[in-house]
Design a protein around this motif. Structure first.
Motif, PDB file in Angstrom:
ATOM      1  N   GLU A  18       0.843  -1.207   0.000  1.00 35.75           N
ATOM      2  CA  GLU A  18       0.000   0.000   0.000  1.00 35.75           C
ATOM      3  C   GLU A  18       0.877   1.256   0.000  1.00 35.75           C
ATOM      4  N   MET A  57      -2.095   1.759 -12.471  1.00 35.39           N
ATOM      5  CA  MET A  57      -1.030   0.822 -12.069  1.00 35.39           C
ATOM      6  C   MET A  57      -0.967  -0.353 -13.043  1.00 35.39           C
ATOM      7  N   SER A 117      -2.424   7.787 -11.578  1.00 32.85           N
ATOM      8  CA  SER A 117      -3.072   6.807 -10.696  1.00 32.85           C
ATOM      9  C   SER A 117      -3.063   5.389 -11.259  1.00 32.85           C
ATOM     10  N   GLY A 177      -5.770  -2.024  -1.774  1.00 35.54           N
ATOM     11  CA  GLY A 177      -4.903  -1.678  -2.894  1.00 35.54           C
ATOM     12  C   GLY A 177      -4.167  -2.897  -3.405  1.00 35.54           C
ATOM     13  N   LEU A 199      -4.317  -5.476  -7.183  1.00 35.30           N
ATOM     14  CA  LEU A 199      -3.195  -5.856  -8.047  1.00 35.30           C
ATOM     15  C   LEU A 199      -3.086  -7.369  -8.173  1.00 35.30           C
ATOM     16  N   LEU A 223       2.351   1.899  -3.392  1.00 31.47           N
ATOM     17  CA  LEU A 223       1.353   2.476  -4.306  1.00 31.47           C
ATOM     18  C   LEU A 223       1.220   3.982  -4.073  1.00 31.47           C
ATOM     19  N   LYS A 224       1.100   4.366  -2.805  1.00 35.14           N
ATOM     20  CA  LYS A 224       0.962   5.799  -2.483  1.00 35.14           C
ATOM     21  C   LYS A 224       2.190   6.571  -2.944  1.00 35.14           C
ATOM     22  N   ARG A 273       2.275   6.919  -6.777  1.00 34.38           N
ATOM     23  CA  ARG A 273       1.155   7.728  -7.262  1.00 34.38           C
ATOM     24  C   ARG A 273       1.379   9.200  -6.899  1.00 34.38           C
ATOM     25  N   VAL A 304      -6.259  -0.490 -12.854  1.00 33.16           N
ATOM     26  CA  VAL A 304      -5.151  -1.455 -12.805  1.00 33.16           C
ATOM     27  C   VAL A 304      -5.186  -2.270 -14.079  1.00 33.16           C
TER      28      VAL A 304
END
Ligand code: PMP
Length: 479
Positions: free
Chosen positions: A149, A164, A162, A177, A181, A152-153, A156, A198
């Motif tokens: 997580e 992925m 945003s 999150g 994936l 990802l943050k 991003r 995604v």
């Protein structure tokens, strides 16, 4: 009787170990202790491992665990690859005791301590210098999924995008999150609100090649497809904040891409300006025969996600990344339990031992030895469709040789037989994991300290288990 009737049906199935077979060594029967029955009654329906491994564990040492009835097992599950040094390694115990006896703080949020600084120094000394030089570290909530997580943050925020990119067969954890994936549909099928945008890409799974090609050609076409997806102005896919992949897939069925494929991914992401996140939660810290699996390809990621082995059997998770991405704000990934001092001490001790005792190299040679045994068995048993993996992260895909074949000529998966082999291993004192597509891949993840004679023992038990499972499954299928 009353209790038995209330047993979960899956546990009952796991306890029903099928017909007798002629065995050497252990022949354990599992009737279920009172505590196991209690577990089946009160624990959530989402519990997982106890369904197939119905053991009440009492003691643990090195590669072995003992159950409540005094039976010893070789643990080739090892906390799903967590226990690099096995259970209760003296160096790990000493590090934990040192902290306890010294009345050191055990909970510190993310404040600095000696244990934390030691851990950072050990981890950075283990990383390739090229990566460590410009790296930053974020301590996360103590599970791999929280570090995912965070990754990802991070990307991003740094890219302002945003979207992925993730891969078929991927496993990154169970929070929202990370689930977004994930390749497997099971855990996310009934959930709404996955993160949007995604894009799932083909991972080079040679045995079940998504392009029906397999081998180097399958990988080459896969790379071409991915590159085209990123470069084609009309691919319909927005520029991505990051691409995340396991350097060797674990839960997806032990799939190890070639060094060439990994180098190709590194080139493509670099050219496209997409940060590359490598999830080495399972394959990192020596397991594949190098300290980090990406070292086999001579590449470095932009972001590295680590957990499992880095805590030396206690919960710890971090993200290590290039300083250019360090654009998130203070508090962007907070969390109460990011200061697990015992895990940092145990983790630093583990990293030190792995480095000093060259356990990654040891894992490479033990892995080769075990793979050699498994390949020899494959020649005798057509049901072992594919033997694969890297180092001590090995998998055997179980197939039905008389079943339908796919376009590559590979027979269909045989989950029933795979489960029977796992059960028969357990009866003989060997714990292995089951995973992959259709739960048909037997996974062997022993502690890195396993010795050659123990590897041979694992292989011998495995052979006995196959024989017995074939008798068992035959009678289920054809009676
Ligand atoms: N990434 C990978 C590659 C994993 O194998 C796992 C766990 N099996 C995770 C992330 C999630 O870790 P955790 O279960 O600690 O959340």
């Amino acid at each position: 009787m009353q209790i038995e009737q209330r047993l979960d049906p899956l546990l009952t199935a796991a306890l029903d170990l099928g017909p007798e077979a002629s065995l050497r060594g252990a022949d354990y029967r599992f009737t279920g202790s009172a505590r196991l029955q209690h577990q089946a009654q009160v624990e959530s329906n989402a519990r997982s491992y106890p369904r197939r491994i119905p053991l009440e564990l009492r003691r643990a040492e090195g590669i072995h665990v003992q159950d409540s009835e005094g039976r010893w097992f070789i643990d080739c599950l090892a906390g799903a690859g967590t226990l690099a040094l096995g259970h209760n390694h003296p160096a790990v115990l000493q590090a934990i005791r040192g902290l306890l006896d010294g009345k050191r703080p055990l909970h510190t949020l993310d404040l600095m301590t000696e244990a934390k600084d030691d851990f950072i120094n050990e981890l950075f000394a283990s990383l390739p210098a090229e990566f460590a030089r410009d790296a930053r570290i974020q301590f996360c909530g103590p599970a791999g999924t929280d570090a995912v997580e965070a990754a990802l943050k991070l990307v991003r925020t740094a890219t302002g995008r945003s979207q992925m990119l993730a891969f078929h067969g991927a496993y990154h954890g169970m929070t929202q999150g990370a689930l977004s994936l994930m390749g497997s549909l099971g855990p996310k099928r009934y959930l709404d609100g996955m993160i949007s945008g995604v894009q799932m890409l083909p991972y080079p799974y040679g045995y079940r090649c998504p392009f029906g090609l397999g081998g180097a050609e399958g990988e080459r076409v896969g790379l071409h497809y991915i590159e085209n997806q990123l470069k084609d102005p009309e691919s319909g896919v927005l520029p991505a904040a990051g691409m995340i992949l396991e350097t060797v897939q674990g839960e997806g069925g032990v799939i190890a891409p070639s060094a060439d494929w990994l180098r190709g991914i590194r080139r493509i992401t670099r050219e496209a300006g997409v940060p590359l996140i490598l999830d080495e939660v399972q394959c990192g810290i020596g397991r594949t025969g190098k300290l980090f699996a990406f070292e086999h390809a001579g590449i470095v990621p932009d972001v590295l996600v680590l957990s499992k082995a880095i805590g030396g059997s206690l919960p710890l998770a971090v993200v290590v990344y290039h300083k250019d991405l360090d654009r998130w704000q203070p508090g962007a990934h907070a969390g109460t339990f990011r200061g697990n001092q015992l895990a940092m001490a145990a983790g630093a001790a583990t990293l030190k031992i792995i480095r000093e005792q060259a356990l990654a190299e040891h894992a490479a040679s033990m892995g080769e030895r075990l793979a050699g045994h498994l390949c020899a068995l494959q020649r005798d048993y057509r049901q072992l469709g594919d033997v694969r993996g890297r180092g001590l992260m090995l998998g055997v895909e179980v197939v039905d040789p008389d079943g339908p074949v796919d376009s590559l000529g590979h027979p269909a998966a045989h989950p029933q037989l795979a489960a029977a082999i796992q059960r028969q291993c357990l009866r003989r004192g060997l714990i292995i994991e089951l995973g992959g597509r259709h739960s048909s891949v037997l996974r062997v993840l022993p502690p890195l300290i396993i010795r050659a004679e123990e590897v041979d023992q694992v292989a011998e038990i495995f052979m006995g288990a196959i024989r017995a499972a074939l008798m068992e499954v035959k009678s289920i299928t054809y009676e």
